[in-house]
Scaffold this motif. Structure first.
Motif, PDB file in Angstrom:
ATOM      1  N   TRP A   1      58.511 -72.140  30.870  1.00  0.00           N
ATOM      2  CA  TRP A   1      58.013 -71.810  29.545  1.00  0.00           C
ATOM      3  C   TRP A   1      59.077 -71.042  28.785  1.00  0.00           C
ATOM      4  O   TRP A   1      59.648 -70.082  29.283  1.00  0.00           O
ATOM      5  N   ALA A   2      59.339 -71.493  27.570  1.00  0.00           N
ATOM      6  CA  ALA A   2      60.315 -70.827  26.704  1.00  0.00           C
ATOM      7  C   ALA A   2      59.798 -70.898  25.274  1.00  0.00           C
ATOM      8  O   ALA A   2      59.082 -71.834  24.905  1.00  0.00           O
ATOM      9  N   SER A   3      60.184 -69.921  24.479  1.00  0.00           N
ATOM     10  CA  SER A   3      59.764 -69.931  23.075  1.00  0.00           C
ATOM     11  C   SER A   3      60.470 -71.076  22.342  1.00  0.00           C
ATOM     12  O   SER A   3      61.481 -71.614  22.815  1.00  0.00           O
ATOM     13  N   GLN A   4      59.934 -71.433  21.205  1.00  0.00           N
ATOM     14  CA  GLN A   4      60.565 -72.484  20.398  1.00  0.00           C
ATOM     15  C   GLN A   4      61.977 -72.077  19.990  1.00  0.00           C
ATOM     16  O   GLN A   4      62.881 -72.904  19.935  1.00  0.00           O
TER      17      GLN A   4
ATOM     18  N   LYS B   1      65.301 -74.138  20.848  1.00  0.00           N
ATOM     19  CA  LYS B   1      66.212 -74.553  19.769  1.00  0.00           C
ATOM     20  C   LYS B   1      67.646 -74.106  20.086  1.00  0.00           C
ATOM     21  O   LYS B   1      68.596 -74.878  19.923  1.00  0.00           O
ATOM     22  N   ARG B   2      67.788 -72.869  20.569  1.00  0.00           N
ATOM     23  CA  ARG B   2      69.125 -72.366  20.901  1.00  0.00           C
ATOM     24  C   ARG B   2      69.744 -73.163  22.043  1.00  0.00           C
ATOM     25  O   ARG B   2      70.929 -73.475  22.024  1.00  0.00           O
ATOM     26  N   LEU B   3      68.923 -73.484  23.056  1.00  0.00           N
ATOM     27  CA  LEU B   3      69.430 -74.300  24.155  1.00  0.00           C
ATOM     28  C   LEU B   3      69.868 -75.673  23.649  1.00  0.00           C
ATOM     29  O   LEU B   3      70.913 -76.194  24.057  1.00  0.00           O
ATOM     30  N   ALA B   4      69.081 -76.258  22.765  1.00  0.00           N
ATOM     31  CA  ALA B   4      69.419 -77.570  22.209  1.00  0.00           C
ATOM     32  C   ALA B   4      70.736 -77.508  21.442  1.00  0.00           C
ATOM     33  O   ALA B   4      71.549 -78.439  21.499  1.00  0.00           O
ATOM     34  N   GLU B   5      70.968 -76.403  20.742  1.00  0.00           N
ATOM     35  CA  GLU B   5      72.215 -76.238  19.980  1.00  0.00           C
ATOM     36  C   GLU B   5      73.421 -76.069  20.897  1.00  0.00           C
ATOM     37  O   GLU B   5      74.551 -76.296  20.478  1.00  0.00           O
ATOM     38  N   MET B   6      73.196 -75.669  22.142  1.00  0.00           N
ATOM     39  CA  MET B   6      74.289 -75.456  23.090  1.00  0.00           C
ATOM     40  C   MET B   6      74.678 -76.730  23.840  1.00  0.00           C
ATOM     41  O   MET B   6      75.648 -76.729  24.587  1.00  0.00           O
ATOM     42  N   LYS B   7      73.943 -77.791  23.620  1.00  0.00           N
ATOM     43  CA  LYS B   7      74.272 -79.045  24.299  1.00  0.00           C
ATOM     44  C   LYS B   7      75.650 -79.514  23.855  1.00  0.00           C
ATOM     45  O   LYS B   7      76.004 -79.452  22.688  1.00  0.00           O
ATOM     46  N   ARG B   8      76.423 -79.988  24.831  1.00  0.00           N
ATOM     47  CA  ARG B   8      77.758 -80.510  24.531  1.00  0.00           C
ATOM     48  C   ARG B   8      77.692 -81.935  24.009  1.00  0.00           C
ATOM     49  O   ARG B   8      78.594 -82.389  23.317  1.00  0.00           O
TER      50      ARG B   8
END
Length: 81
Positions: free
Chosen positions: A7-10, A14-21
């Motif tokens: 479970w993670a906040s939105q 979003k931050r994890l998605a922005e870190m995708k290479r």
């Protein structure tokens, strides 16, 4: 490979998605990469720990210089040489 739900906040997602290479990189890959960059394989030596403790004591006791004070002191020494 087994899977689990995390479970993670939105905002975190979003931050994890922005870190995708790259777009298809998984969140697992992103999280593993972040963990690998934060782990330190070399622990601090006893000497380093003592130095940190002494520095903290100096800070608590007010024994420190501002950048301007240190610069002025060094410039005074350089002028005398």
């Amino acid at each position: 490979m087994s899977q689990t739900t995390v479970w993670a906040s939105q905002e975190t997602k979003k931050r994890l998605a922005e870190m995708k290479r790259y777009p298809r990189e998984t969140f697992d890959d992103v999280i593993r990469r972040l963990m690998d960059t934060t782990e330190d394989d070399e622990p601090l030596s006893d000497e380093a720990i003592r130095g940190i403790e002494e520095s903290l004591e100096d800070i608590k006791a007010g024994r420190l210089y501002t950048l301007e004070e240190a610069r002025a002191e060094l410039q005074a020494v350089w002028r005398t040489k």
